[in-house]
Design a protein around this motif. Sequence first.
Motif, PDB file in Angstrom:
ATOM      1  N   LEU A  47       1.109  -1.023  -0.165  1.00 55.25           N
ATOM      2  CA  LEU A  47       0.379   0.151  -0.089  1.00 55.25           C
ATOM      3  C   LEU A  47       0.880   1.420  -0.040  1.00 55.25           C
ATOM      4  N   ALA A  48       2.048   1.404   0.663  1.00 54.44           N
ATOM      5  CA  ALA A  48       3.019   2.534   0.918  1.00 54.44           C
ATOM      6  C   ALA A  48       3.080   2.383  -0.366  1.00 54.44           C
ATOM      7  N   GLU A  49       3.498   1.678  -1.770  1.00 55.47           N
ATOM      8  CA  GLU A  49       4.656   2.118  -2.357  1.00 55.47           C
ATOM      9  C   GLU A  49       3.861   2.064  -4.096  1.00 55.47           C
ATOM     10  N   LEU A  50       2.532   1.153  -4.037  1.00 54.64           N
ATOM     11  CA  LEU A  50       1.740   0.709  -5.278  1.00 54.64           C
ATOM     12  C   LEU A  50       1.951   1.827  -5.913  1.00 54.64           C
ATOM     13  N   PRO A  51       1.197   3.174  -5.579  1.00 52.11           N
ATOM     14  CA  PRO A  51       1.341   4.743  -6.552  1.00 52.11           C
ATOM     15  C   PRO A  51       2.610   5.274  -7.223  1.00 52.11           C
ATOM     16  N   ASP A  52       3.357   4.266  -6.241  1.00 55.55           N
ATOM     17  CA  ASP A  52       4.324   4.153  -7.757  1.00 55.55           C
ATOM     18  C   ASP A  52       4.928   3.447  -8.730  1.00 55.55           C
ATOM     19  N   HIS A  53       4.048   2.924  -8.863  1.00 59.43           N
ATOM     20  CA  HIS A  53       4.778   1.086  -9.152  1.00 59.43           C
ATOM     21  C   HIS A  53       4.485   1.204 -10.753  1.00 59.43           C
ATOM     22  N   PRO A  54       4.590   0.838 -11.499  1.00 59.61           N
ATOM     23  CA  PRO A  54       4.498   0.123 -12.845  1.00 59.61           C
ATOM     24  C   PRO A  54       2.212   0.224 -12.755  1.00 59.61           C
ATOM     25  N   GLY A  55       2.348   1.004 -13.629  1.00 61.01           N
ATOM     26  CA  GLY A  55       0.866   0.872 -14.071  1.00 61.01           C
ATOM     27  C   GLY A  55      -0.133   1.619 -13.611  1.00 61.01           C
ATOM     28  N   SER A  56      -0.050   2.445 -12.434  1.00 61.92           N
ATOM     29  CA  SER A  56       0.172   3.264 -11.160  1.00 61.92           C
ATOM     30  C   SER A  56       0.340   4.632 -11.844  1.00 61.92           C
ATOM     31  N   SER A  57      -0.116   5.067 -12.993  1.00 63.97           N
ATOM     32  CA  SER A  57      -0.273   6.419 -13.361  1.00 63.97           C
ATOM     33  C   SER A  57      -1.108   5.649 -15.102  1.00 63.97           C
ATOM     34  N   ALA A  58      -2.142   7.025 -15.015  1.00 61.45           N
ATOM     35  CA  ALA A  58      -3.170   7.057 -16.426  1.00 61.45           C
ATOM     36  C   ALA A  58      -2.625   7.262 -17.549  1.00 61.45           C
ATOM     37  N   ASP A  59      -0.675   7.954 -17.040  1.00 60.78           N
ATOM     38  CA  ASP A  59       0.064   9.190 -18.346  1.00 60.78           C
ATOM     39  C   ASP A  59       0.923   7.896 -19.161  1.00 60.78           C
ATOM     40  N   ALA A  60       0.366   6.463 -18.726  1.00 53.76           N
ATOM     41  CA  ALA A  60       1.944   5.767 -18.547  1.00 53.76           C
ATOM     42  C   ALA A  60       1.141   3.862 -18.946  1.00 53.76           C
ATOM     43  N   PRO A  61       1.309   3.642 -19.320  1.00 51.17           N
ATOM     44  CA  PRO A  61       1.655   2.306 -19.868  1.00 51.17           C
ATOM     45  C   PRO A  61       0.844   1.678 -18.855  1.00 51.17           C
ATOM     46  N   CYS A  62      -0.619   1.407 -19.559  1.00 49.98           N
ATOM     47  CA  CYS A  62      -1.343   0.394 -18.359  1.00 49.98           C
ATOM     48  C   CYS A  62      -1.385  -1.348 -18.279  1.00 49.98           C
ATOM     49  N   PHE A  63      -2.034  -2.339 -17.679  1.00 49.13           N
ATOM     50  CA  PHE A  63      -1.470  -3.597 -17.608  1.00 49.13           C
ATOM     51  C   PHE A  63      -2.621  -3.985 -18.114  1.00 49.13           C
ATOM     52  N   GLU A  64      -2.076  -4.573 -19.887  1.00 44.70           N
ATOM     53  CA  GLU A  64      -3.380  -5.248 -20.616  1.00 44.70           C
ATOM     54  C   GLU A  64      -3.175  -6.790 -19.997  1.00 44.70           C
ATOM     55  N   PRO A  65      -4.492  -7.008 -19.326  1.00 48.41           N
ATOM     56  CA  PRO A  65      -4.323  -8.471 -18.701  1.00 48.41           C
ATOM     57  C   PRO A  65      -4.817  -9.345 -19.954  1.00 48.41           C
ATOM     58  N   SER A  66      -4.569 -10.602 -20.014  1.00 46.25           N
ATOM     59  CA  SER A  66      -4.918 -11.808 -21.531  1.00 46.25           C
ATOM     60  C   SER A  66      -5.241 -13.061 -20.600  1.00 46.25           C
ATOM     61  N   ARG A  67      -5.859 -14.392 -20.574  1.00 51.69           N
ATOM     62  CA  ARG A  67      -5.801 -15.472 -20.617  1.00 51.69           C
ATOM     63  C   ARG A  67      -6.355 -16.100 -19.021  1.00 51.69           C
ATOM     64  N   MET A  68      -7.061 -14.504 -18.589  1.00 46.32           N
ATOM     65  CA  MET A  68      -7.752 -14.832 -17.532  1.00 46.32           C
ATOM     66  C   MET A  68      -8.399 -15.666 -16.981  1.00 46.32           C
ATOM     67  N   SER A  69      -8.262 -16.885 -15.442  1.00 44.47           N
ATOM     68  CA  SER A  69      -8.917 -18.045 -15.322  1.00 44.47           C
ATOM     69  C   SER A  69      -9.041 -18.064 -14.626  1.00 44.47           C
ATOM     70  N   GLY A  70     -10.056 -18.817 -13.724  1.00 42.62           N
ATOM     71  CA  GLY A  70     -10.011 -18.671 -11.979  1.00 42.62           C
ATOM     72  C   GLY A  70     -10.862 -19.891 -11.783  1.00 42.62           C
ATOM     73  N   VAL A  71     -10.398 -20.889 -10.594  1.00 43.25           N
ATOM     74  CA  VAL A  71     -11.521 -22.219  -9.982  1.00 43.25           C
ATOM     75  C   VAL A  71     -11.207 -21.476  -8.886  1.00 43.25           C
ATOM     76  N   LEU A  72     -12.686 -22.137  -7.812  1.00 44.97           N
ATOM     77  CA  LEU A  72     -12.725 -21.939  -6.336  1.00 44.97           C
ATOM     78  C   LEU A  72     -12.163 -22.891  -5.944  1.00 44.97           C
ATOM     79  N   LEU A  73     -11.334 -22.725  -4.986  1.00 40.65           N
ATOM     80  CA  LEU A  73     -10.338 -24.064  -4.559  1.00 40.65           C
ATOM     81  C   LEU A  73     -10.977 -23.905  -2.905  1.00 40.65           C
ATOM     82  N   ALA A  74     -12.627 -23.650  -2.338  1.00 35.72           N
ATOM     83  CA  ALA A  74     -12.416 -24.076  -1.595  1.00 35.72           C
ATOM     84  C   ALA A  74     -14.212 -23.022  -1.479  1.00 35.72           C
ATOM     85  N   PRO A  75     -14.997 -23.173  -0.116  1.00 34.29           N
ATOM     86  CA  PRO A  75     -15.788 -22.163  -0.207  1.00 34.29           C
ATOM     87  C   PRO A  75     -15.047 -20.519   0.349  1.00 34.29           C
TER      88      PRO A  75
END
Length: 128
Positions: free
Chosen positions: A54-82
């Motif tokens: 939380l302290a450093e996330l604002p300075d990480h890549p992908g945290s500025s609308a003026d810079a490249p943003c994350f482009e996700p792909s192949r996202m999938s998920g599974v319920l492991l347990a409730p």
Amino acid sequence: MDGATDDVSQAIAGELQLMDPAVRASRERAGQLLDPEFVEVGGSGRRWTYEAMLAELPDHPGSSADAPCFEPSRMSGVLLAPGLVHLTFETMLGERRTRHSSIWRREDGTTAWRMYYHQATLVPPGVD
């Protein structure tokens, strides 16, 4: 939509929110999506805790609308347990390709899904 599909969809929605530069730049908004016991092993090999992220996330890549943003792909998920969902996906951030694995959990009696664990692995150029 059945319960497992709905749970996976909610975890995916949270994951996508964490890629949003406006969320990444806000300690309050990101803090609502990260579990207080959150741990990440980043692509650099660094271990992150809830407070450190939380302290450093604002300075990480992908945290500025003026810079490249994350482009996700192949996202999938599974319920492991409730109350426990495992997601896998890839992202591009500029020319940087990364594979991700995250675990989302929902505490009993709540509707809020939070990221409990995240692992990122850089994919070298030329690797399928």
